[in-house]
Every structure is written in C-alpha cells, then in structure tokens.
Motif scaffolding. Structure first.
Motif, mmCIF file in Angstrom:
data_model
loop_
_atom_site.group_PDB
_atom_site.id
_atom_site.type_symbol
_atom_site.label_atom_id
_atom_site.label_comp_id
_atom_site.label_asym_id
_atom_site.label_seq_id
_atom_site.Cartn_x
_atom_site.Cartn_y
_atom_site.Cartn_z
ATOM 1 N N GLU A 346 104.025 99.944 122.414
ATOM 2 C CA GLU A 346 104.994 99.544 123.427
ATOM 3 C C GLU A 346 105.444 98.102 123.239
ATOM 4 N N ARG A 347 104.506 97.210 122.970
ATOM 5 C CA ARG A 347 104.848 95.796 122.828
ATOM 6 C C ARG A 347 105.805 95.578 121.651
ATOM 7 N N TYR A 348 105.544 96.245 120.548
ATOM 8 C CA TYR A 348 106.381 96.073 119.363
ATOM 9 C C TYR A 348 107.788 96.615 119.625
ATOM 10 N N ILE A 349 107.892 97.762 120.311
ATOM 11 C CA ILE A 349 109.191 98.342 120.631
ATOM 12 C C ILE A 349 109.996 97.370 121.492
ATOM 13 N N LYS A 350 109.364 96.798 122.498
ATOM 14 C CA LYS A 350 110.066 95.866 123.385
ATOM 15 C C LYS A 350 110.462 94.590 122.643
ATOM 16 N N GLU A 351 109.599 94.100 121.776
ATOM 17 C CA GLU A 351 109.949 92.925 120.980
ATOM 18 C C GLU A 351 111.133 93.231 120.058
ATOM 19 N N SER A 352 111.178 94.462 119.536
ATOM 20 C CA SER A 352 112.286 94.870 118.673
ATOM 21 C C SER A 352 113.597 94.897 119.455
ATOM 22 N N PHE A 353 113.548 95.413 120.684
ATOM 23 C CA PHE A 353 114.741 95.415 121.520
ATOM 24 C C PHE A 353 115.194 93.987 121.822
ATOM 25 N N PHE A 354 114.237 93.121 122.098
ATOM 26 C CA PHE A 354 114.575 91.731 122.397
ATOM 27 C C PHE A 354 115.269 91.086 121.197
ATOM 28 N N HIS A 355 114.706 91.279 120.013
ATOM 29 C CA HIS A 355 115.299 90.720 118.794
ATOM 30 C C HIS A 355 116.674 91.317 118.542
ATOM 31 N N LEU A 356 116.815 92.611 118.761
ATOM 32 C CA LEU A 356 118.083 93.304 118.546
ATOM 33 C C LEU A 356 119.172 92.734 119.455
ATOM 34 N N ILE A 357 118.891 92.665 120.753
ATOM 35 C CA ILE A 357 119.884 92.162 121.708
ATOM 36 C C ILE A 357 120.222 90.711 121.420
ATOM 37 N N ASN A 358 119.200 89.907 121.138
ATOM 38 C CA ASN A 358 119.426 88.492 120.868
ATOM 39 C C ASN A 358 120.356 88.300 119.673
ATOM 40 N N ALA A 359 120.130 89.071 118.597
ATOM 41 C CA ALA A 359 120.954 88.940 117.388
ATOM 42 C C ALA A 359 122.392 89.378 117.653
ATOM 43 N N ILE A 360 122.563 90.487 118.367
ATOM 44 C CA ILE A 360 123.912 90.997 118.629
ATOM 45 C C ILE A 360 124.674 90.054 119.552
ATOM 46 N N VAL A 361 124.015 89.580 120.599
ATOM 47 C CA VAL A 361 124.665 88.640 121.516
ATOM 48 C C VAL A 361 125.088 87.380 120.776
ATOM 49 N N HIS A 362 124.217 86.886 119.902
ATOM 50 C CA HIS A 362 124.533 85.677 119.133
ATOM 51 C C HIS A 362 125.774 85.893 118.278
ATOM 52 N N LYS A 363 125.856 87.048 117.627
ATOM 53 C CA LYS A 363 127.017 87.330 116.780
ATOM 54 C C LYS A 363 128.288 87.459 117.615
ATOM 55 N N LEU A 364 128.197 88.185 118.722
ATOM 56 C CA LEU A 364 129.382 88.398 119.544
ATOM 57 C C LEU A 364 129.878 87.105 120.188
ATOM 58 N N THR A 365 128.974 86.312 120.707
ATOM 59 C CA THR A 365 129.390 85.098 121.406
ATOM 60 C C THR A 365 129.788 83.975 120.464
ATOM 61 N N ASN A 366 129.510 84.110 119.172
ATOM 62 C CA ASN A 366 130.020 83.122 118.209
ATOM 63 C C ASN A 366 131.541 83.183 118.142
ATOM 64 N N GLY A 367 132.073 84.401 118.239
ATOM 65 C CA GLY A 367 133.521 84.562 118.199
ATOM 66 C C GLY A 367 134.166 84.434 119.566
ATOM 67 N N PHE A 368 133.438 84.883 120.610
ATOM 68 C CA PHE A 368 133.962 84.855 121.965
ATOM 69 C C PHE A 368 132.895 84.261 122.885
ATOM 70 N N PRO A 369 132.877 82.940 123.071
ATOM 71 C CA PRO A 369 131.844 82.306 123.891
ATOM 72 C C PRO A 369 131.770 82.941 125.278
ATOM 73 N N ALA A 370 130.553 83.229 125.710
ATOM 74 C CA ALA A 370 130.357 83.885 127.004
ATOM 75 C C ALA A 370 130.578 82.907 128.146
ATOM 76 N N THR A 371 131.047 83.438 129.285
ATOM 77 C CA THR A 371 131.185 82.621 130.481
ATOM 78 C C THR A 371 129.799 82.340 131.063
ATOM 79 N N ARG A 372 129.762 81.444 132.017
ATOM 80 C CA ARG A 372 128.474 81.110 132.642
ATOM 81 C C ARG A 372 127.854 82.338 133.299
ATOM 82 N N ARG A 373 128.700 83.136 133.977
ATOM 83 C CA ARG A 373 128.180 84.330 134.638
ATOM 84 C C ARG A 373 127.635 85.315 133.619
#
Length: 516
Positions: A346-373
């Motif tokens: 379970e811990r590894y699966i959750k860490e994988s999801f965390f890494h996955l979301i973090n990487a995708i958000v980083h890529k997406l917001t590089n082109g389109f900076p996210a608002t504060r909300r």
C-alpha cells in the motif's frame, strides 16, 4: 467527580449554569461548554463526559440531532434537556433517546439541583454494579484473548479446551470477525471499547456469539459460520447499522471447527484488514479474496518500475495536454496493473501516485502556471493521497483530479489521432518522443499508428519529428544561440548526431547556416 458538558447557544445561560449550580458540592465537574451540537461531539470524543445538559434549539446541529449522533456513535451519557414552552412537543421526541430529565427555561436552580442529585445516585449505583461485574467481564475477556493467540505445536490441547469452557464458548464451530475502528490506534482504547459495548446487544443478546477487545480490534466470536456472501453481507449491514456514522473496516477469518483453529481464523482476519486498501469497500473482507479487478499488465516483463513510471507520466501528460481525456483512466489502470503484478504494498502504491501526480502537475504548470486557488487544490489533493483507505477511491479521485487539470478539449472528427500526434510533436519536440509511447497512449499498435501517420502526412513519424526539430533549430541559430545549445534545445543529446541531421535536411552544417 462526574464530568459534565453544557451545550447551549446562549452564552449567558452557559455561564449562568456554570456559576449558579453548586457543581462540586453535588459531586459534579463542568469540564466544557459548547455552543452547538457539532462542538459538543468534538468535546465528547476528546473528554468522554458522563453527562450532558443540552438545549433543544441550537444552530448548525440542534439538540435532537445531537442526541441521534450520540446514540449512533455509542455515547452512553445521562442527558438533561432544556427547552422553552413552545418547544414542548418538539422536546418529547427526545424521550426515545432515554434522556434523564427535562427542564423548562428559564432554569430553576433548585429544580435542577434536585434532578442532579437523583442522576448522581443513578450513576453511583451503575458504577457499583459495574465494579461488581467488572471482574467477571475482565476474566472472560482474558480467556477469550488467550484463544486468539497462536499456540506452539504440541502445546497442551486440554488446557485450551478448558479455557474455552471457562469462557462459555464450547461450540460445534467458530468464526472470528475482526473489526478495526478508523483511528483506533491514535485514539487509545476509548473508541474500541465504545464499539464493543454498542455491538454486545446485537451479538451476545441475540445468541450469535460473543464480543471482546484485542486492541486495536473489536473481535466477534460467532457461533454459527457465515454461509455464503449473503450472510456475510447481512452481518456487515448489521455492523453498519449498529455503529452508524462511525467509520470502520471488518474482516472474517473464515469458519473453523475446533478451538485450536480459532487463532488461525483470527490471523486470517487480521491479514485481510492489513490489505483492506486493495479490497472493495463497503463489505466484509474475506481471506484470500480477489483484489479489485484491473486490466492485464500491458508492459514488457523486463521493464523496470522506473521505466514504466516515466512512460506512464509521458503518456498521461500528453493525453491531458492534448485533451484526450478518454485515455486517462485506462492509462492509470495499466500503471496500477503493473505495480500490483509486482506485489507492491500500500505504501509503495501511494508513493507512486504521489510521484506521478507531482511530475504531471510540474509538466503542465510549466506551460500554464496555476492560479493560487488551483495551487491550493493541488496541494490539498497531494496531501490527501496517503489518507485514502481503499485503492478504488484513490484511483477514482486521481482520475477526476487529472481530468480537472486538462487544458484543452479533445480533438473531434476522423483526424483525431493525427491531430493529437502532430500537436504533441510541435509542442514537445524537445522531449525524447517515441512512436511506441504515443501508440500506448492512443491504444494502437506501433506499426498501425505509424502507417496512419505516414498515409496522412506523407512522412514517417521520425522523419516528420526531425523536420520539426530542424526548423526550430534554424530559428534558434538565427537568434544567435551556439550550436551545442541548439542541439539540446531541440531534443538531440549528441551534437554530432544533430550536425548530421541538419546537413541531411538543409545541405549545410549548422555553423555554415549560422555564419553564411
């Protein structure tokens, strides 16, 4: 001292009750005051009072709603209801919750003092009775707990049967069900024992079996095995109805026929609870039950977790970036299938999801900076990843979260796949793009997708990609960038390789193009 909490939305009344009643002389102590039912529930969870004085009409959660929540959560308090004359019919509904007394406002201190004296006598009598029964209950709990502990091979079986006889559970069969209240490990034994008391009447008084505590579990010894999923579902519904809004997970260890096998049934139930994250929610968990169904692992057997994760990140990123929302869920399920096939916990699966979301958000917001909300929403979701109790919830919420990040609508018409590929090439030419990656994202074979691309554009995928890169390189060279910098910018890790490609398509070297 008998602990009391006062619940009333009028500050003057709360203060007046605390100062005008001789609490200490009567054997009581006011430990807290609350302005509504929601505040009162928090106090009850933390302080465990013996008695509550509750106003009928309050904002957010009134007195009757509070009594209902107290009943469903198993709080056994003596309650005095306060109300105005106009609330009399309304207050009569509180009778079904077994309130200890009813007083009209404004409160007569002498009348309340007399009522408190009577309640104190009731509580003292209950405490005396509890002390008389406590030794017997404690002894029986100790006997039951001994039966849950695995025995060494060859240990005296006669002693084990003697323990069962002393506990009063000499039956033809046994089935152990272990129940784990949410937050039991952090809450101490209070919540566990509250659950046990709530279940006693439903299990022991109906002849189903007996209930004990083996911290942090509430353990049910069932006399008759649960035959089939229908009876398992009925027991889970009984637990849910009894415990109300209180969250829990429960598992059966299966039926056994001898006293010696009781510990094995308990171990199986414990094991199921430890792997509850991978099971379907809202049901009684079973030993060796199948996990949530997912597609077969689509990745090569010799692929490393790091390679799979990088591939998955790129595919999900491209899908979101191009608005190809229909592929997000299948890609998530493919990734999960791989990690589950590797028997990750379970811990590894959750860490994988965390890494996955973090990487995708980083890529997406590089082109389109996210608002504060948006940043706050992203942060809140990522913090909550490790709090999910079931894999299916984590998968569903991650899918919804990723769709919310999508910046573009999905292309329409027959040229959809081609539009997606061309968009990706022109937007991500500097990435290590491979036809295999896009084929996995679009759910096509590599050969078939390559043929579609060639038929529509007249170019092979790699040729088209090279031409886009060289065109961008020409623009950068004209801006004065150095050759090795341009090579990196357009996706060529080797300057010599870039030099060869440039000369192939432009007929001269990058240096000659820059300085004609």
């Amino acid at each position: 001292m008998i602990k009391v909490v006062i619940v009333d939305d009028e500050p003057k009344l709360r203060l007046g009750l605390q100062t005008l009643i001789p609490w200490k002389e009567l054997g009581f102590e006011v430990i807290a005051a609350a302005a509504n039912g929601e505040e009162a529930l928090k106090v009850m969870e933390q302080e465990r009072p013996d008695m509550a004085i509750v106003d009928i009409r309050m904002p957010l959660m009134d007195g009757l709603q509070l009594l209902e929540c107290m009943s469903s959560c198993g709080y056994k308090l003596h309650v005095i209801i306060l109300s105005g004359y106009a609330d009399f019919e309304y207050a009569k509904q509180a009778i079904k919750y077994g309130v200890a007394g009813y007083l009209l406002k404004p409160v007569d201190t002498r009348e309340m003092t007399q009522m408190l004296q009577g309640i104190r006598e009731q509580i003292e009598e209950q405490q005396r009775q509890y002390e008389e029964d406590r030794i017997t209950t404690a002894d029986r709990d100790w006997l039951l707990q001994r039966l849950l502990v695995p025995r060494n091979i060859g240990e005296d079986a006669a002693a084990l049967h003697s323990t069962a006889r002393a506990a009063g559970i000499v039956w033809d069969s046994y089935e152990i069900v272990a129940l784990l209240p949410k937050g039991a490990e952090d809450d101490g034994s209070g919540k566990v024992h509250s659950f046990r008391e709530s279940l006693k009447s439903r299990i022991e008084h109906t002849g189903r079996g007996t209930v004990t505590v083996y911290f942090p579990y509430v353990v049910l010894f069932l006399q008759n095995p649960l035959r089939g999923r229908k009876q398992q579902a009925e027991l889970y519904q009984l637990l849910h109805n009894t415990l109300g809004s209180c969250h829990f997970i429960a598992a059966t260890g299966g039926a056994v026929s001898t006293v010696e096998e009781i510990s094995r049934s308990f171990l199986h139930a414990q094991s199921s609870l430890k792997h509850a994250f991978f099971s379907k929610k809202g049901q009684l968990l079973r030993h060796n039950a199948s996990r949530c169904p997912l597609p077969d692992n689509p990745y090569a057997q010799d692929s490393s977790p790091e390679e799979i994760m990088e591939e998955l990140i790129l595919q999900l990123y491209y899908s979101l970036d191009t608005g190809n929302q229909s592929m997000v869920r299948p890609l998530l399920e493919n990734g999960l299938s791989f990690f589950l096939a590797q028997q990750y916990d379970e811990r590894y699966i959750k860490e994988s999801f965390f890494h996955l979301i973090n990487a995708i958000v980083h890529k997406l917001t590089n082109g389109f900076p996210a608002t504060r909300r948006e940043t706050e929403q992203i942060s809140q979701f990522m913090k909550g990843i490790f709090a999910y109790e079931h894999l299916e919830d984590l998968l569903d919420e991650t899918h919804s979260f990723l769709l919310a990040l999508a910046q573009h609508a999905e292309p329409e018409g027959k040229e959809k796949e081609l539009k997606i590929m061309i968009h990706i090439i022109h937007r991500h030419y500097s990435d290590p793009l491979r036809l295999e990656t896009l084929a996995g994202m679009l759910n096509y074979s590599t050969a078939y997708l390559g043929q579609i691309f060639k038929n529509k554009t007249g170019e092979y995928f790699n040729t088209y990609l090279d031409k886009v890169r060289i065109q961008k390189a020409k623009e950068l060279l004209q801006q004065g960038m150095k050759v090795y910098e341009v090579s990196e910018q357009v996706g060529y890790t080797s300057v010599n390789y870039f030099h060869g490609k440039f000369k192939k398509y432009e007929g001269c070297s990058p240096s000659d193009f820059k300085n004609p």
